[in-house]
Write a protein that holds these residues in place. Structure first.
Motif, PDB file in Angstrom:
ATOM      1  N   LEU A   1     -10.722  41.834 -99.893  1.00 40.95           N
ATOM      2  CA  LEU A   1      -9.743  41.282-100.927  1.00 40.95           C
ATOM      3  C   LEU A   1     -10.242  40.120-101.855  1.00 40.95           C
ATOM      4  O   LEU A   1      -9.687  40.027-102.988  1.00 40.95           O
ATOM      5  CB  LEU A   1      -8.440  40.781 -99.864  1.00 40.95           C
ATOM      6  CG  LEU A   1      -7.182  40.526-100.707  1.00 40.95           C
ATOM      7  CD1 LEU A   1      -6.690  41.660-101.520  1.00 40.95           C
ATOM      8  CD2 LEU A   1      -5.981  40.221-100.049  1.00 40.95           C
ATOM      9  N   THR A   2     -10.814  39.367-101.439  1.00 37.35           N
ATOM     10  CA  THR A   2     -11.216  38.288-102.254  1.00 37.35           C
ATOM     11  C   THR A   2     -11.776  38.318-103.674  1.00 37.35           C
ATOM     12  O   THR A   2     -11.650  37.938-104.595  1.00 37.35           O
ATOM     13  CB  THR A   2     -12.046  37.018-101.700  1.00 37.35           C
ATOM     14  OG1 THR A   2     -13.160  37.563-100.906  1.00 37.35           O
ATOM     15  CG2 THR A   2     -11.327  36.168-100.587  1.00 37.35           C
ATOM     16  N   PRO A   3     -12.720  39.492-103.604  1.00 40.17           N
ATOM     17  CA  PRO A   3     -13.237  39.799-104.979  1.00 40.17           C
ATOM     18  C   PRO A   3     -12.370  40.382-105.740  1.00 40.17           C
ATOM     19  O   PRO A   3     -12.352  40.096-107.127  1.00 40.17           O
ATOM     20  CB  PRO A   3     -14.295  41.136-104.460  1.00 40.17           C
ATOM     21  CG  PRO A   3     -14.504  40.634-103.178  1.00 40.17           C
ATOM     22  CD  PRO A   3     -13.487  40.219-102.572  1.00 40.17           C
ATOM     23  N   LEU A   4     -11.294  41.023-105.376  1.00 37.29           N
ATOM     24  CA  LEU A   4     -10.252  41.589-106.029  1.00 37.29           C
ATOM     25  C   LEU A   4      -9.417  40.544-106.691  1.00 37.29           C
ATOM     26  O   LEU A   4      -8.861  40.497-107.961  1.00 37.29           O
ATOM     27  CB  LEU A   4      -9.297  42.646-105.366  1.00 37.29           C
ATOM     28  CG  LEU A   4     -10.125  43.604-104.792  1.00 37.29           C
ATOM     29  CD1 LEU A   4      -9.239  44.540-104.022  1.00 37.29           C
ATOM     30  CD2 LEU A   4     -10.785  44.599-105.920  1.00 37.29           C
TER      31      LEU A   4
ATOM     32  N   ILE B   1     -26.447  29.857 -96.163  1.00 43.37           N
ATOM     33  CA  ILE B   1     -25.710  30.969 -96.740  1.00 43.37           C
ATOM     34  C   ILE B   1     -24.426  30.901 -96.422  1.00 43.37           C
ATOM     35  O   ILE B   1     -23.436  31.361 -97.291  1.00 43.37           O
ATOM     36  CB  ILE B   1     -26.342  32.117 -96.035  1.00 43.37           C
ATOM     37  CG1 ILE B   1     -27.707  32.137 -96.221  1.00 43.37           C
ATOM     38  CG2 ILE B   1     -25.596  33.480 -96.138  1.00 43.37           C
ATOM     39  CD1 ILE B   1     -28.637  33.512 -95.459  1.00 43.37           C
ATOM     40  N   LEU B   2     -23.757  30.281 -95.326  1.00 43.01           N
ATOM     41  CA  LEU B   2     -22.740  30.116 -94.986  1.00 43.01           C
ATOM     42  C   LEU B   2     -21.898  29.342 -96.051  1.00 43.01           C
ATOM     43  O   LEU B   2     -20.621  29.841 -96.644  1.00 43.01           O
ATOM     44  CB  LEU B   2     -22.493  29.691 -93.550  1.00 43.01           C
ATOM     45  CG  LEU B   2     -21.015  29.436 -93.144  1.00 43.01           C
ATOM     46  CD1 LEU B   2     -20.259  30.617 -93.086  1.00 43.01           C
ATOM     47  CD2 LEU B   2     -20.977  28.991 -91.552  1.00 43.01           C
ATOM     48  N   PRO B   3     -22.082  28.259 -96.247  1.00 43.88           N
ATOM     49  CA  PRO B   3     -21.525  27.417 -97.066  1.00 43.88           C
ATOM     50  C   PRO B   3     -21.484  28.051 -98.646  1.00 43.88           C
ATOM     51  O   PRO B   3     -20.314  27.825 -99.321  1.00 43.88           O
ATOM     52  CB  PRO B   3     -21.946  26.091 -97.286  1.00 43.88           C
ATOM     53  CG  PRO B   3     -23.566  26.101 -96.618  1.00 43.88           C
ATOM     54  CD  PRO B   3     -23.263  27.270 -95.814  1.00 43.88           C
ATOM     55  N   ALA B   4     -22.517  28.592 -99.047  1.00 43.61           N
ATOM     56  CA  ALA B   4     -22.457  29.298-100.213  1.00 43.61           C
ATOM     57  C   ALA B   4     -21.448  30.558-100.312  1.00 43.61           C
ATOM     58  O   ALA B   4     -20.672  30.578-101.338  1.00 43.61           O
ATOM     59  CB  ALA B   4     -23.936  29.981-100.508  1.00 43.61           C
ATOM     60  N   TYR B   5     -21.317  31.253 -99.104  1.00 49.03           N
ATOM     61  CA  TYR B   5     -20.311  32.423 -99.113  1.00 49.03           C
ATOM     62  C   TYR B   5     -19.171  31.763 -99.137  1.00 49.03           C
ATOM     63  O   TYR B   5     -18.042  32.405 -99.730  1.00 49.03           O
ATOM     64  CB  TYR B   5     -20.624  33.299 -97.854  1.00 49.03           C
ATOM     65  CG  TYR B   5     -19.676  34.367 -97.796  1.00 49.03           C
ATOM     66  CD1 TYR B   5     -19.824  35.446 -98.651  1.00 49.03           C
ATOM     67  CD2 TYR B   5     -18.454  34.478 -97.038  1.00 49.03           C
ATOM     68  CE1 TYR B   5     -19.019  36.504 -98.865  1.00 49.03           C
ATOM     69  CE2 TYR B   5     -17.579  35.494 -97.019  1.00 49.03           C
ATOM     70  CZ  TYR B   5     -17.913  36.653 -97.949  1.00 49.03           C
ATOM     71  OH  TYR B   5     -17.042  37.452 -97.700  1.00 49.03           O
ATOM     72  N   VAL B   6     -18.712  30.693 -98.597  1.00 48.42           N
ATOM     73  CA  VAL B   6     -17.542  30.246 -98.429  1.00 48.42           C
ATOM     74  C   VAL B   6     -17.149  29.743 -99.841  1.00 48.42           C
ATOM     75  O   VAL B   6     -15.903  29.835-100.329  1.00 48.42           O
ATOM     76  CB  VAL B   6     -17.379  29.069 -97.477  1.00 48.42           C
ATOM     77  CG1 VAL B   6     -16.084  28.129 -97.633  1.00 48.42           C
ATOM     78  CG2 VAL B   6     -17.593  29.239 -96.085  1.00 48.42           C
ATOM     79  N   GLU B   7     -18.058  29.129-100.465  1.00 46.18           N
ATOM     80  CA  GLU B   7     -17.686  28.547-101.935  1.00 46.18           C
ATOM     81  C   GLU B   7     -17.361  29.602-102.927  1.00 46.18           C
ATOM     82  O   GLU B   7     -16.571  29.697-103.691  1.00 46.18           O
ATOM     83  CB  GLU B   7     -19.024  27.931-102.534  1.00 46.18           C
ATOM     84  CG  GLU B   7     -19.018  27.532-103.837  1.00 46.18           C
ATOM     85  CD  GLU B   7     -19.982  26.984-104.535  1.00 46.18           C
ATOM     86  OE1 GLU B   7     -20.303  26.808-105.634  1.00 46.18           O
ATOM     87  OE2 GLU B   7     -20.867  26.279-103.577  1.00 46.18           O
ATOM     88  N   ARG B   8     -18.039  30.838-102.814  1.00 44.64           N
ATOM     89  CA  ARG B   8     -17.824  31.956-103.671  1.00 44.64           C
ATOM     90  C   ARG B   8     -16.482  32.809-103.243  1.00 44.64           C
ATOM     91  O   ARG B   8     -15.772  33.153-104.014  1.00 44.64           O
ATOM     92  CB  ARG B   8     -19.106  33.130-103.380  1.00 44.64           C
ATOM     93  CG  ARG B   8     -18.757  34.205-104.339  1.00 44.64           C
ATOM     94  CD  ARG B   8     -19.785  35.234-104.249  1.00 44.64           C
ATOM     95  NE  ARG B   8     -19.708  36.222-103.157  1.00 44.64           N
ATOM     96  CZ  ARG B   8     -20.712  37.125-102.910  1.00 44.64           C
ATOM     97  NH1 ARG B   8     -21.764  37.245-103.546  1.00 44.64           N
ATOM     98  NH2 ARG B   8     -20.598  38.088-101.899  1.00 44.64           N
ATOM     99  N   THR B   9     -16.017  32.703-101.861  1.00 45.81           N
ATOM    100  CA  THR B   9     -14.985  33.148-101.411  1.00 45.81           C
ATOM    101  C   THR B   9     -13.726  32.698-102.224  1.00 45.81           C
ATOM    102  O   THR B   9     -12.728  33.047-102.592  1.00 45.81           O
ATOM    103  CB  THR B   9     -14.675  33.209-100.141  1.00 45.81           C
ATOM    104  OG1 THR B   9     -15.897  33.954 -99.556  1.00 45.81           O
ATOM    105  CG2 THR B   9     -13.506  33.750 -99.557  1.00 45.81           C
ATOM    106  N   LEU B  10     -13.930  31.253-102.178  1.00 42.15           N
ATOM    107  CA  LEU B  10     -12.733  30.314-102.768  1.00 42.15           C
ATOM    108  C   LEU B  10     -12.638  30.150-104.380  1.00 42.15           C
ATOM    109  O   LEU B  10     -11.830  29.415-104.765  1.00 42.15           O
ATOM    110  CB  LEU B  10     -12.855  28.955-102.100  1.00 42.15           C
ATOM    111  CG  LEU B  10     -12.649  28.929-100.676  1.00 42.15           C
ATOM    112  CD1 LEU B  10     -12.929  27.511-100.118  1.00 42.15           C
ATOM    113  CD2 LEU B  10     -11.218  29.332-100.274  1.00 42.15           C
ATOM    114  N   GLN B  11     -13.650  30.728-104.994  1.00 48.54           N
ATOM    115  CA  GLN B  11     -13.678  30.379-106.526  1.00 48.54           C
ATOM    116  C   GLN B  11     -12.699  30.919-107.231  1.00 48.54           C
ATOM    117  O   GLN B  11     -12.385  30.390-108.258  1.00 48.54           O
ATOM    118  CB  GLN B  11     -15.330  30.872-106.924  1.00 48.54           C
ATOM    119  CG  GLN B  11     -15.288  32.406-106.912  1.00 48.54           C
ATOM    120  CD  GLN B  11     -16.675  32.846-107.746  1.00 48.54           C
ATOM    121  OE1 GLN B  11     -16.868  32.170-108.754  1.00 48.54           O
ATOM    122  NE2 GLN B  11     -17.139  33.551-106.968  1.00 48.54           N
TER     123      GLN B  11
END
Length: 494
Positions: A344-347, A406-416
């Motif tokens: 969902l977050t990419p959408l 990797i984990l913090p980078a993924y969290v950051e991208r998810t929240l952007q």
């Protein structure tokens, strides 16, 4: 975005140092930084606080210094999945570059080269022929989760927990997943932060912050922190939230709903704290089938009543395409929806929705913690791998580097895509990722087949007929569980 990065990393640092405390466990006082008394000619205490270098408190793996002289550490697995594990170069994309940085750190520390053999992730013929021939071809393999679990019963994999230098109690090993995948001290495959794949599949509840404010609802964040975010509470919040927004007098995609969720309920059972196969003891291979009990039956009844009672604010359909429910939420026409982080977050990037993320609700307030079901392409070490010290060192180093980068980078991208990334949403996303669980029972859905863990929500919530479903499924489940018990009762190295 730098502010986002600092916030994410700070919260992850707290998870590293205090994740046990958050779940009601007592922290080991020996892990606290020792107090330092300044010398007589040192700055005053106040000045020291401003000038002293930060104390290094972040736990790290205790690994020996090794030079493997350019050894090619070879991974075999699905092509699309290996892209989430290895990165050939920096690209400017935050997660790709984090993967590259994690790989580079491990490769430089031990003088190895990461190599890959990418295949169809459902084609296990290469590993089958390699093991059959007794060839030490691959250091690490990663295939479809259910296929990996089935392959393990052939005795093809080493016990990950027994590998030298692997510490599955460390923060970079998801504790619920480790516990789930371990029987009688044996974990024959694993899922952790070497890749962001499992984190992208965690089940969460999304909510529209604007609609929560407009309807004057309690903050879902606060309810989670209070431990009162339960099925009953969420059902009470959502049932009457309906607006005929397009004014056509019909309930359709143009209206506003309290809860919208379509598609098959993958991973819902474990997200609600259900695990069909229960271990009698950590040092035992004996399993019991723990799915026909009052707590689970009550939960299924609650979900059935919530979803199918006719409340206008609820639109849940397990047989309908999830793209429709995602479209309704992204249009701002739903207060809540259930989905995975990665889907969902990419959408939401293309919307102006100020969304929030919280765990699925607990069954009731007596439930000890929140959970987030996930799935993954599982890692395993072929039984033919000969240098287990080297494998253990590299696996542990990769696991730590994944947690660190990797984990913090993924969290950051998810929240952007949020209006302004805030501590609330970051805290909750880290909570569900920390509490992600990959169900052992779920992994054998094909081997049973149609295992109870995989089918329970779909078959019983929709029909409301738990007793007849259980009666029809129990015999085959118990037969397969006996096979598992016999397998895990064998020698320490399968």
């Amino acid at each position: 975005m730098k502010k986002t990065r600092r916030l994410v990393c700070a919260l992850l640092a707290l998870l590293l140092c205090g994740s046990a405390v958050s779940c009601g466990e007592r922290a080991d006082e020996s892990e606290s930084p020792a107090a330092v008394t300044p010398a007589s000619d040192s700055p005053t205490s106040a000045e020291a606080e401003e000038t002293a270098a930060p104390v290094e408190t972040e736990p790290k793996p205790e690994l020996p210094e090794k030079d493997y002289q350019g050894y090619g550490f070879l991974l075999l697995g699905g092509e699309s999945y290996l892209e989430r594990v290895l990165a050939d170069e920096m690209s400017g994309e935050v997660v790709n570059d984090a993967i590259y940085q994690a790989n580079r750190e491990v490769a430089d520390a031990f003088n190895i080269k990461f190599e890959k053999n990418a295949v169809n992730d459902r084609d296990t013929n290469l590993i089958k022929s390699s093991v059959a021939a007794g060839q030490d071809d691959y250091d690490l393999i990663c295939f479809h989760d259910c296929d990996t679990a089935s392959m393990s019963l052939n005795g093809w994999f080493h016990n990950i927990s027994a590998l030298p230098y692997v510490d599955t109690e460390a923060a970079w090993w998801p504790r619920f997943t480790v516990d789930s995948l371990t029987i009688n001290g044996k974990m024959l495959y694993f899922s952790n932060y070497i890749s962001y794949n499992s984190s992208s599949t965690v089940q969460v509840a999304f909510f529209n912050q604007g609609l929560v404010t407009d309807y004057g609802l309690d903050s879902p964040y606060d309810l989670v922190r209070e431990g009162t975010w339960t099925v009953d509470r969420m059902a009470a919040l959502t049932g009457s939230l309906y607006q005929d927004a397009n004014g056509n007098g019909q309930q359709d995609e143009g209206d506003v709903f309290g809860l919208i969720a379509f598609s098959y309920p993958y991973r819902w059972a474990e997200t609600f704290g259900i695990e069909a196969y229960q271990k009698v003891a950590p040092d035992s291979a004996e399993l019991t089938l723990d799915i026909n009990n009052e707590s689970i039956i009550t939960l299924m009844e609650k979900l059935h009543n919530w979803f199918y009672s006719g409340d206008s604010g609820i639109w849940v359909d397990f047989d309908r395409d999830s793209t429709v429910s995602r479209g309704i939420f992204c249009a701002g026409n739903a207060v809540f929806t259930f989905d995975t982080v990665g889907n969902l977050t990419p959408l939401l990037l293309d919307t102006d929705i100020n969304y929030g993320i919280v765990p699925y609700p607990k069954r009731d307030e007596a439930q000890a913690d929140y959970y987030a079901g996930c799935n993954d392409r599982l890692f395993s070490v072929p039984i033919t791998a000969s240098d287990l010290e080297r494998t253990g060192i590299i696996v542990e180093a990769m696991s730590y580097a994944g947690f660190k980068y990797i984990l913090p980078a993924y969290v950051e991208r998810t929240l952007q895509s949020r209006y302004a990334t805030d501590e609330d949403c970051t805290e909750m996303l880290n909570l569900v990722i920390r509490n992600q669980v990959l169900s052992l029972s779920y992994l054998f859905a094909n081997a049973v087949p149609n295992g109870m863990q995989f089918r329970i929500v779909y078959d019983t919530v929709k029909s409301g007929k738990f007793a007849s479903w259980y009666k029809a499924s129990e015999k085959k489940e118990l037969k397969f569980m006996q096979k598992l018990t016999e397998f895990y009762s064998e020698s320490d190295e399968p």
